[in-house]
Design an enzyme around this catalytic site. Structure first.
Site, PDB file in Angstrom:
ATOM      1  N   HIS A 180     -64.004 -10.105 105.274  1.00  0.00           N
ATOM      2  CA  HIS A 180     -64.447  -9.595 106.576  1.00  0.00           C
ATOM      3  C   HIS A 180     -65.397 -10.597 107.216  1.00  0.00           C
ATOM      4  CE1 HIS A 180     -65.445  -6.858 109.754  1.00  0.00           C
ATOM      5  NE2 HIS A 180     -66.736  -6.870 109.440  1.00  0.00           N
TER       6      HIS A 180
ATOM      7  N   CYS B 163     -61.080  -9.194 112.879  1.00  0.00           N
ATOM      8  CA  CYS B 163     -62.469  -9.633 112.755  1.00  0.00           C
ATOM      9  C   CYS B 163     -62.607 -11.147 112.837  1.00  0.00           C
ATOM     10  CB  CYS B 163     -63.090  -9.105 111.473  1.00  0.00           C
ATOM     11  SG  CYS B 163     -62.287  -9.656 109.957  1.00  0.00           S
TER      12      CYS B 163
END
Length: 769
Positions: free
Chosen positions: A684, A422
């Site tokens: 994230h 990510c």
């Protein structure tokens, strides 16, 4: 929104005051339990309800109940297929066509408007062409029609939409249309009635021809089944050869898939462009290997099925190469055993063995980049893998604001995440989707050993992202393998990294890009690619803007910019990834860096004449503005520092280039434009991109927004608009400070509360102007 929620749908009969892009005829919706609660609490003609708009955003808007009409789900699906709001409202008010459409079934004889003509045909498909999304829990329902009689050959499509086959019939006889173009066929003396199939009656004992898995097959009709409630009639056929090539097999197919008699088998299999293809060769050319995600057709009536190739090989009595698939649904025949021999292991009824040439790449996420990936070899970090700078390089400009909706919005859009990628997905999407600030590194001359990495960036990532709006996860993994093989980290393919670590390796170590930042400190110039904002403990900032954070950081460190950067990458002040210094940071859509330059004319903050002095001690003085360095002309400086509280200040001279004329003038301000923000929450990374000039022109990207399957599944990236960000940017500081993060609309909370890195660009130095 939860796909399991029950919604109520409405059509607007008048244009609401807000938002401006919604017109009368637009369809809106709200949760059923909210509707029942709200309307009971505040009934009456002036009552309002907060609704979402199909195809819009996750932001709800108040509308008057009096300007809406309720719709059933079936009505909403049919009306949504009508693209124009005014046309949709007209057909809703007219009612008759809508009621007729609700009664149509597969097999009904109809007329369809196509190319200015009314053509005769039979309904072969009733359903949606696209899946519901987070912004539209309901999709439009269309009618698939097979043209009949004299109108055969006038169809413009082949029964497919975005490479998904919805129904099959003879070429050039297909039309997909909303109900507004479909009506019941009214026969006249000049229009003979149509039977199934057209003007040919099929009876038990007739010889017929049909197509099964791209092959022409023949057989004899054994039984005609009664029509079901949808008007579909099935026929049992004794085939000359069954699906395994043996004689005497039986198959059940819809009657519309049959042609009476022994039709010539010299029919070529065509691809989407009408070119003939060799199915066996095509399967290999498409790069289908073990672990490829594929789709195939078990039957015409069912449509596409999906699975993952777990085994490829040959079996006795079969000349074709076979593929063992693990299916998404329980449509299989075993748990991986074929003829008593285990080929692979999967749950019961999930294994199916079919010919490899019957498989094709999963269109749900493969098509977006197939144009760019079909000729890309498997990862090999060699010079032959590169397209060197001496050759002709394909250039695809960033996605424009006008093309955002068409190219980039939706599920399976952006960059597909895989295995802790990510940080890289968000960084690459931010840098290259809508900006050319760092495109120079894609085209600069580089060393032969580094050329494959540049080639992967350009041809496998940036160009597909800009042209198709999607990059497969395998290309990001290819880049990670290349970086790992170069020795910069032994965990690039497995572990999460910091975005700045990845960017510095690419820009500095691999492509040797000139440093983006030149910082002046004490007469010495330092170079860097990113700038980490640091603040001392005595700052008084509560709800800071990025402009204020940068100025305070430069002031504390005694730094200036030696030159105007083409791209400025700013890391927000944090204590590691988990601890933030501020609950919220307000994005500055523009950074005014005029006062941050080490040389150049400055403007007195009081009178506007050319400044000769700067006072670091006045920087924190609450009498002055909270933004900007404090620079004065000689006169204003003397007046300011005559105050008893400022007599101890020590102004310093502003460095002005020799020969610069000193007078009051309209000073050219040097400003940088915000184009993206990387955010992090619970390790994230996601991305916000400012794609247009309006304050509401924002999109949100998450490379792992959803997932299909578990260990052997895949991530589903998503890009969606988030105009709610602009609404918060227009608030006053007091209003914004009072916003409770968990109550902020849409994804705005993530931008204001979780910002990790801001990206600014110098628009006067853009590559594509």
């Amino acid at each position: 929104m939860n796909s399991t929620d029950k919604y109520m749908y409405f059509i607007l009969t008048d244009k609401p005051d807000f938002p401006s892009w919604v017109s009368a005829g637009h369809i809106c919706y709200m949760k059923e339990h909210v509707y029942n609660t709200e309307l009971k609490r505040k009934p009456g003609p002036l009552a309002t309800m907060k609704v979402f708009f199909l195809g819009g955003t996750t932001l709800d808007y108040p509308v008057k109940v009096s300007m809406t009409e309720p719709l059933s789900i079936q009505q909403a699906e049919l009306l949504e297929a009508v693209g124009d709001d005014s046309e949709r409202l007209r057909f809703f008010r007219e009612r008759k066509s809508l009621q007729t459409a609700q009664s149509l079934t597969v097999g009904t004889e109809v007329s369809v408007e196509e190319g200015g003509e009314k053509l005769r045909g039979l309904v072969r498909y009733i359903g949606r062409l696209t899946e519901p999304t987070v912004h539209s829990p309901l999709s439009g329902v269309f009618f698939g029609i097979e043209l009949q009689g004299a109108d055969r050959g006038k169809g413009k499509i082949d029964g497919r939409y975005h490479s998904t086959t919805f129904f099959q019939c003879q070429p050039d006889c297909r039309v997909l249309a909303p109900f507004s173009r479909v009506s019941l066929f009214v026969p006249t003396s000049l229009s003979p009635a149509v039977t199934e199939p057209d003007m040919e009656h099929i009876s038990v004992g007739d010889r017929v021809t049909f197509f099964n898995e791209d092959q022409s097959c023949r057989g004899m009709v054994l039984h005609l089944h009664a029509r079901d409630r949808d008007g579909l009639q099935l026929v049992t056929i004794s085939t000359d050869t069954d699906e395994n090539g043996k004689t005497g097999g039986e198959i059940m197919l819809p009657i519309q898939c049959l042609m009476k008699g022994d039709v010539s088998t010299e029919t070529e299999i065509m691809d989407v462009d009408g070119d003939s293809v060799d199915p066996q060769a095509e399967a290999w050319d498409m790069g289908l290997t073990v672990n490829s995600m594929v789709e195939f057709t078990l039957s015409v009536a069912k449509g596409s099925s999906y699975g993952i190739i777990r085994w490829i090989g040959n079996v006795p009595e079969h000349n074709d190469t076979m593929a063992g698939l693990e299916l998404e649904e329980e449509q299989g025949v075993s748990d991986g055993i074929l003829q008593g021999d285990r080929k692979f292991t999967c749950p019961s009824k999930r294994a199916l063995f079919i010919r490899l040439r019957s498989c094709r790449p999963d269109s749900r996420f493969q098509n977006a980049s197939s144009e760019h990936s079909e000729n890309v070899p498997q990862y090999e970090d060699t010079v032959s893998d590169a397209v060197h700078t001496q050759g002709t390089l394909e250039t695809v400009p960033p996605i424009s604001a006008d093309d955002i909706d068409q190219v980039l919005i939706g599920r399976m859009k952006g960059i597909q995440g895989h295995c802790n990628s990510c940080y890289m997905d968000a960084a690459l999407f931010s840098l290259f989707s809508c900006s050319s600030a760092l495109d120079s590194m894609l085209f600069k001359a580089t060393t032969p050993q580094d050329a494959p990495i540049q080639n992967t960036l350009l041809h496998n990532i940036v160009n597909p992202l800009r042209s198709k709006g999607f990059v497969e996860g395998q290309h990001i993994m290819k880049l990670r393998k290349q970086l790992q093989k170069h020795g910069y980290s032994h965990s690039f393919t497995t572990d999460e990294k910091d975005p700045e670590e990845f960017l510095i390796i690419i820009m500095h170590h691999i492509l040797a890009l000139d440093p983006l930042l030149k910082l002046s400190a004490g007469g010495k110039v330092q170079e860097s690619y990113c700038y980490q904002i640091f603040l001392d403990q005595n700052h008084s900032l509560v709800l800071p803007t990025v402009q204020q954070l940068l100025e305070h950081s430069f002031h504390n460190a005694g730094l200036k910019l030696a030159q105007v950067p083409s791209c400025l990458i700013l890391q927000m002040p944090r204590f590691g990834k988990k601890f933030k210094m501020f609950d919220k940071i307000v994005p500055s859509l523009e950074l005014d860096i005029t006062a941050l330059l080490s040389e150049g004319p400055q403007q007195c903050i009081l009178c506007g004449f050319e400044a000769q002095q700067e006072c670091a001690d006045c920087f924190r003085d609450p009498v002055f503005s909270q933004t900007g360095f404090k620079v004065f002309c000689q006169t204003c400086s003397a007046q300011v520092h005559s105050h008893p509280q400022r007599r101890s200040h020590k102004p310093s001279p502003v460095e002005i280039p020799k020969g610069y004329p000193g007078a009051q003038h309209n000073l050219t301000r040097h400003k940088l434009e915000l184009f993206a923000v990387l955010c992090i929450e619970t390790s994230h990374y996601v991305s916000f991109v400012k794609y247009g000039p309006d304050s509401k022109d924002w999109i949100f990207f998450d490379s792992m927004a959803d997932r299909q399957g578990e260990t052997d599944g895949f991530n589903i990236p998503e890009v969606h608009v988030c105009p709610e960000v602009g609404a918060y940017l227009e608030m006053s500081p007091v209003e914004l400070a009072n916003q409770v993060p968990r109550d902020m609309k849409g994804v705005a909370k993530r931008l204001f509360c979780d910002a990790y890195m801001y990206l600014y660009q110098n628009t006067s130095m853009m590559m594509y102007c």
